[in-house]
Write a protein that holds these residues in place. Structure first.
Motif, PDB file in Angstrom:
ATOM      1  N   THR A 408       0.824  -1.196   0.000  1.00 18.65           N
ATOM      2  CA  THR A 408       0.000   0.000   0.000  1.00 18.65           C
ATOM      3  C   THR A 408       0.865   1.256   0.000  1.00 18.65           C
ATOM      4  O   THR A 408       1.793   1.384   0.802  1.00 18.65           O
ATOM      5  CB  THR A 408      -0.897   0.033   1.253  1.00 18.65           C
ATOM      6  N   LEU A 409       0.521   2.150  -0.909  1.00 24.45           N
ATOM      7  CA  LEU A 409       1.233   3.413  -0.991  1.00 24.45           C
ATOM      8  C   LEU A 409       0.180   4.507  -0.937  1.00 24.45           C
ATOM      9  O   LEU A 409      -0.770   4.482  -1.717  1.00 24.45           O
ATOM     10  CB  LEU A 409       1.966   3.460  -2.333  1.00 24.45           C
ATOM     11  N   VAL A 410       0.287   5.423   0.005  1.00 22.83           N
ATOM     12  CA  VAL A 410      -0.677   6.511   0.034  1.00 22.83           C
ATOM     13  C   VAL A 410       0.070   7.825  -0.115  1.00 22.83           C
ATOM     14  O   VAL A 410       1.186   7.982   0.355  1.00 22.83           O
ATOM     15  CB  VAL A 410      -1.552   6.505   1.312  1.00 22.83           C
ATOM     16  N   MET A 411      -0.571   8.752  -0.825  1.00 24.63           N
ATOM     17  CA  MET A 411       0.115  10.006  -1.118  1.00 24.63           C
ATOM     18  C   MET A 411      -0.706  11.160  -0.595  1.00 24.63           C
ATOM     19  O   MET A 411      -1.932  11.168  -0.726  1.00 24.63           O
ATOM     20  CB  MET A 411       0.204  10.209  -2.616  1.00 24.63           C
ATOM     21  N   THR A 412      -0.041  12.134  -0.044  1.00 28.32           N
ATOM     22  CA  THR A 412      -0.773  13.325   0.360  1.00 28.32           C
ATOM     23  C   THR A 412       0.057  14.566   0.097  1.00 28.32           C
ATOM     24  O   THR A 412       1.280  14.559   0.235  1.00 28.32           O
ATOM     25  CB  THR A 412      -1.219  13.278   1.830  1.00 28.32           C
ATOM     26  N   ALA A 413      -0.637  15.615  -0.312  1.00 25.79           N
ATOM     27  CA  ALA A 413       0.042  16.878  -0.561  1.00 25.79           C
ATOM     28  C   ALA A 413      -0.164  17.818   0.615  1.00 25.79           C
ATOM     29  O   ALA A 413       0.242  18.962   0.570  1.00 25.79           O
ATOM     30  CB  ALA A 413      -0.487  17.519  -1.831  1.00 25.79           C
ATOM     31  N   THR A 414      -0.829  17.334   1.658  1.00 24.66           N
ATOM     32  CA  THR A 414      -0.983  18.185   2.831  1.00 24.66           C
ATOM     33  C   THR A 414       0.286  18.052   3.645  1.00 24.66           C
ATOM     34  O   THR A 414       0.524  17.004   4.229  1.00 24.66           O
ATOM     35  CB  THR A 414      -2.169  17.721   3.693  1.00 24.66           C
ATOM     36  N   PRO A 415       1.097  19.073   3.658  1.00 30.81           N
ATOM     37  CA  PRO A 415       2.334  18.931   4.410  1.00 30.81           C
ATOM     38  C   PRO A 415       2.011  18.988   5.897  1.00 30.81           C
ATOM     39  O   PRO A 415       1.572  20.004   6.384  1.00 30.81           O
ATOM     40  CB  PRO A 415       3.164  20.140   3.984  1.00 30.81           C
ATOM     41  N   ILE A 416       2.170  17.886   6.559  1.00 27.01           N
ATOM     42  CA  ILE A 416       1.906  17.843   7.986  1.00 27.01           C
ATOM     43  C   ILE A 416       3.247  17.876   8.708  1.00 27.01           C
ATOM     44  O   ILE A 416       4.137  17.110   8.366  1.00 27.01           O
ATOM     45  CB  ILE A 416       1.154  16.551   8.353  1.00 27.01           C
ATOM     46  N   PRO A 417       3.386  18.767   9.676  1.00 28.34           N
ATOM     47  CA  PRO A 417       4.643  18.789  10.420  1.00 28.34           C
ATOM     48  C   PRO A 417       4.978  17.401  10.950  1.00 28.34           C
ATOM     49  O   PRO A 417       4.077  16.644  11.306  1.00 28.34           O
ATOM     50  CB  PRO A 417       4.346  19.749  11.575  1.00 28.34           C
ATOM     51  N   ARG A 418       6.254  17.122  10.994  1.00 28.74           N
ATOM     52  CA  ARG A 418       6.678  15.775  11.305  1.00 28.74           C
ATOM     53  C   ARG A 418       6.131  15.263  12.639  1.00 28.74           C
ATOM     54  O   ARG A 418       5.684  14.124  12.741  1.00 28.74           O
ATOM     55  CB  ARG A 418       8.210  15.723  11.293  1.00 28.74           C
ATOM     56  N   THR A 419       6.159  16.122  13.634  1.00 27.79           N
ATOM     57  CA  THR A 419       5.663  15.709  14.958  1.00 27.79           C
ATOM     58  C   THR A 419       4.233  15.174  14.857  1.00 27.79           C
ATOM     59  O   THR A 419       3.887  14.174  15.473  1.00 27.79           O
ATOM     60  CB  THR A 419       5.595  16.907  15.923  1.00 27.79           C
ATOM     61  N   LEU A 420       3.429  15.863  14.060  1.00 26.03           N
ATOM     62  CA  LEU A 420       2.034  15.464  13.933  1.00 26.03           C
ATOM     63  C   LEU A 420       1.870  14.248  13.060  1.00 26.03           C
ATOM     64  O   LEU A 420       1.061  13.367  13.346  1.00 26.03           O
ATOM     65  CB  LEU A 420       1.240  16.603  13.292  1.00 26.03           C
ATOM     66  N   ALA A 421       2.644  14.180  11.995  1.00 25.67           N
ATOM     67  CA  ALA A 421       2.540  13.053  11.076  1.00 25.67           C
ATOM     68  C   ALA A 421       2.811  11.746  11.824  1.00 25.67           C
ATOM     69  O   ALA A 421       2.135  10.744  11.626  1.00 25.67           O
ATOM     70  CB  ALA A 421       3.518  13.215   9.921  1.00 25.67           C
ATOM     71  N   LEU A 422       3.779  11.803  12.731  1.00 25.32           N
ATOM     72  CA  LEU A 422       4.128  10.600  13.486  1.00 25.32           C
ATOM     73  C   LEU A 422       2.961  10.139  14.337  1.00 25.32           C
ATOM     74  O   LEU A 422       2.764   8.961  14.586  1.00 25.32           O
ATOM     75  CB  LEU A 422       5.324  10.881  14.394  1.00 25.32           C
TER      76      LEU A 422
END
Ligand code: ADP
Ligand code: MG
Length: 680
Positions: A408-422
């Motif tokens: 599975t590969l998912v793509m997003t163009a919403t740049p989420i700050p790393r702290t939040l992405a984790l």
């Protein structure tokens, strides 16, 4: 052993089938569900007033001795009221109850009670209307901080208070603490017993805060531990192993070289798919960073190894664009592709179904139409979801579940700050494309007020005369009740009749029928219309190289990341492009936020700043609501607890990856329960 988590609510005194059914509507099935049915707010009734001090139209709490038995007053059929005079050492007040004939049984002459209700003063007569009351020796609804719960038919505040209080007394000896003592100590958290007691019946505001902090911590902690566990479990699910990972034929067929960031991400993907385990990877990259090529290269690799690939996009326009862009590139290598959307004709659809099943189609692009039951693959090995934030985890999984061991590969163009992405995507591996292809020009961005509107219109006209196109974005139509906001329909009418009657103009918004939306988009893409007035529905992925001007009305209403995404719709061709943020009000915060937009074109930098200025609230639309449903935690307000609990979760799993130790037994149970829920 008695376990409140598994004890049916009907074992509580006074709860039969009927009440249980009503409680079920609140999601309450077990005793523990009830104990964790949290108040939405509290009323501070701790202050006791003297009758002498009561003032008109306030809500007050008093202690009073009943002077004489309740007296019935008949008004008309269906309306009877009871007067109960009470006194304290400063005066007399009358409590009034409507249609409550039982009041005589509850309030006895000569006894002291506490009353809480609305005060009305007429002349020198003090009345308290329909007060809540209890013997003054008790303090469940008076003289204390009172919890207020969300209700449903048949369930009252009083019932919940009483039942929760009884459940607490009966079951608190059997509470188990999910959090090991070490963590409680390290983060100064209270025990589960204390927190359950004080979240419902806080002895004071401080106690409430302490109780809440622990419960929020626990909720985040269990979520994050669970996501990380899902992630590491995924690392042991076997997946298709792609043996031939040589990308060079594909890469040399492209008119450009991959950027360093794209190359790095491709290496990360290649490593995943050539391993014996399934890939679960999120690719984050700013608008225009070239995510589609990452998808294409992955599809190439997949089909080259004899498997099928599917790529799902949230809109028809986008799906079609992917198909149009990629199918010619792929066909050079003998890869057959197809497009499947809601608009595909029945005949074509049947043909595609058959060829997907037989394996004659190697790569399929499409919308939600891809996850319907009719779609079956011969050997699907790669499922790609573009603009992931528009889908739920469930839908993403439905695509992967069209095969076994699918990457599975998912793509997003919403740049989420790393702290939040984790935190949000703790169950996925994350790749970041932090570089744009060379030669991209900066989009000049200006923030203006109403006074510049006329000049802006002249500017639009000039751009159109040069042969370019222009987007005008308004806040969504649903919000148009607020008259200060530009409604997309009104604005379209105004612009097309009053300002640019000579320029072909289109409109697109979410309330339009899919076909009409599609037609509007296509007209703009093809240049039949030159100006497109829209809501944020155009935000996702559309590529119109001739569009050079983005106007955003009421820009102060949008999150910065969203503004940045919208801006990314222009600057896709060779012409100089512009973005104008029109603000109708300028608070200090707005000024600061717009300043970042005008100064930076870097999505990650912008999102970091947005996080600092406005907290994480705006980002959480990115992972759909129901999916991350919190009972007590509030992502926007409890951000620091979120971070702490993330660190704690990380540490815990490092020390005990399978949560197999004795002291982690209960966390293991809790995470198992949650992971079942999340992946079901
Ligand atoms: P997004 O990340 O927003 O989905 P796209 O994949 O649509 O971006 O890419 C935007 C444009 O950049 C496309 O026209 C694409 O062909 C082009 N592009 C992608 N990678 C490169 C590259 N390495 N060099 C030059 N152009 C590229
Ligand atoms: Mg894209």
């Amino acid at each position: 052993m008695i376990n409140p988590h598994e004890t049916d609510i009907r074992l509580l005194k006074g709860i039969g089938d009927a009440k249980a059914k009503q409680l079920l509507r609140l999601g309450v099935l077990t005793v523990w569900d009830l104990l964790t049915y949290f108040p939405v707010r509290f009323e501070n009734r701790t202050h006791i007033s003297k009758i002498f001090d009561l003032s008109h139209d306030t809500i007050s709490c008093i202690n009073g001795i009943v002077i004489s038995a309740p007296e019935e007053h008949y008004v008309r059929k269906g309306l009877t009221y009871y007067k109960v005079p009470v006194r304290d050492d400063t005066g007399i007040a009358t409590c009034i109850f409507f249609n409550n004939k039982y009041i005589k049984d509850y309030l006895k002459k000569g006894y002291e009670y506490s009353f809480y209700g609305k005060v009305s003063i007429r002349g020198n007569k003090k009345e308290i209307l329909s007060p809540e009351f209890e013997p003054s020796s008790q303090s469940q609804c008076t003289k204390c901080i009172v919890p207020i719960y969300p209700l449903t038919n048949g369930i009252t505040q009083k019932f919940l208070r009483k039942t929760i209080s009884e459940a607490y007394s009966a079951y608190s000896p059997y509470f188990k603490d999910f959090l090991p003592p070490k963590i409680l100590q390290e983060y100064s958290l209270c025990s589960i017993d204390y927190s359950i007691k004080n979240i419902h019946f806080p002895s004071d505001l401080k106690a409430l805060e302490i109780a809440k902090k622990r419960l929020v911590f626990e909720e985040f902690f269990i979520l994050q531990t669970t996501l990380r566990k899902i992630k590491s479990a995924g690392k042991s699910i076997s997946g298709f192993t792609f043996r031939d990972t040589d990308l060079s034929p594909f890469l040399s067929s492209l008119p450009f070289k991959l950027t360093n960031a794209q190359t790095r991400v491709m290496e990360e993907i290649t490593k995943d798919i050539s391993s014996p385990y399934v890939m679960n990877r999120l690719v984050q990259g700013d608008v225009g960073s070239g995510k589609t090529m990452i998808a294409a290269a992955s599809i190439y690799m997949c089909t080259k190894n004899g498997y099928q690939a599917a790529m799902m996009a949230p809109t028809e326009v986008l799906a079609r664009q992917h198909y149009n862009d990629l199918s010619p590139i792929l066909s050079k290598f003998g890869i057959n592709s197809a497009l499947l959307t809601g608009n595909t004709s029945l005949k074509q659809r049947k043909d595609i179904y058959a060829k997907l099943k037989s394996g004659d189609i190697h790569a399929v692009f499409g919308t939600h139409a891809l996850i319907t039951d009719k779609v079956e693959f011969s050997k699907l090995a790669l499922a790609i979801t573009d603009e992931q934030h528009r889908f739920g985890v469930r839908q993403r999984m439905q695509l992967s579940e069209k095969g076994v061991g699918v990457h599975t590969l998912v793509m997003t163009a919403t740049p989420i700050p790393r702290t939040l992405a984790l935190i949000l995507y703790g169950d996925l591996d994350i790749s970041v494309i932090d570089e744009l292809p060379p030669g991209r020009q900066k989009i000049d961005t200006y923030c203006v007020g109403e006074d510049m509107r006329q000049r802006m219109y002249s500017f639009i006209r000039k751009e159109i005369e040069k042969g370019n196109r222009c987007y005008v974005v308004c806040p969504s139509v649903e919000e148009s009740e607020d008259s200060s906001l530009k409604s997309v329909e009104q604005h379209h009418t105004f612009l097309s009749q009053k300002v640019f009657p000579d320029i072909p103009m289109g409109i697109v918004h979410g309330k339009m029928r899919a076909n009409d939306k599609e037609k509007s988009m296509t007209d703009f893409v093809d240049g039949n219309t030159k100006i497109l007035v829209s809501t944020t529905v155009i935000e996702v992925g559309v590529n119109v190289p001739q569009a050079t001007l983005m106007i955003i009305e009421n820009a102060e209403r949008f999150g910065l990341s969203q503004l940045h995404q919208l801006r990314g719709r222009v600057g896709r061709g060779t012409q100089k492009s512009y973005c104008i943020l029109l603000c109708s009000s300028f608070s200090e915060e707005t000024k600061e936020r717009m300043k970042i937009m005008t100064q930076s074109n870097d999505g990650f930098k912008i999102s970091e700043t947005d996080l600092k200025l406005r907290g994480p609230g705006d980002f959480f639309g990115t992972r759909q609501h129901g999916e991350l449903h919190f009972k007590i935690a509030d992502l926007a307000n409890d951000f620091s607890v979120l971070k702490d609990s993330g660190v704690a979760a990380e540490k815990l799993l490092k020390a005990d990856p399978y949560l197999s130790s004795e002291e982690n037994f209960y966390i293991r149970e809790a995470t198992n329960r949650l992971s079942e829920k999340l992946t079901l």
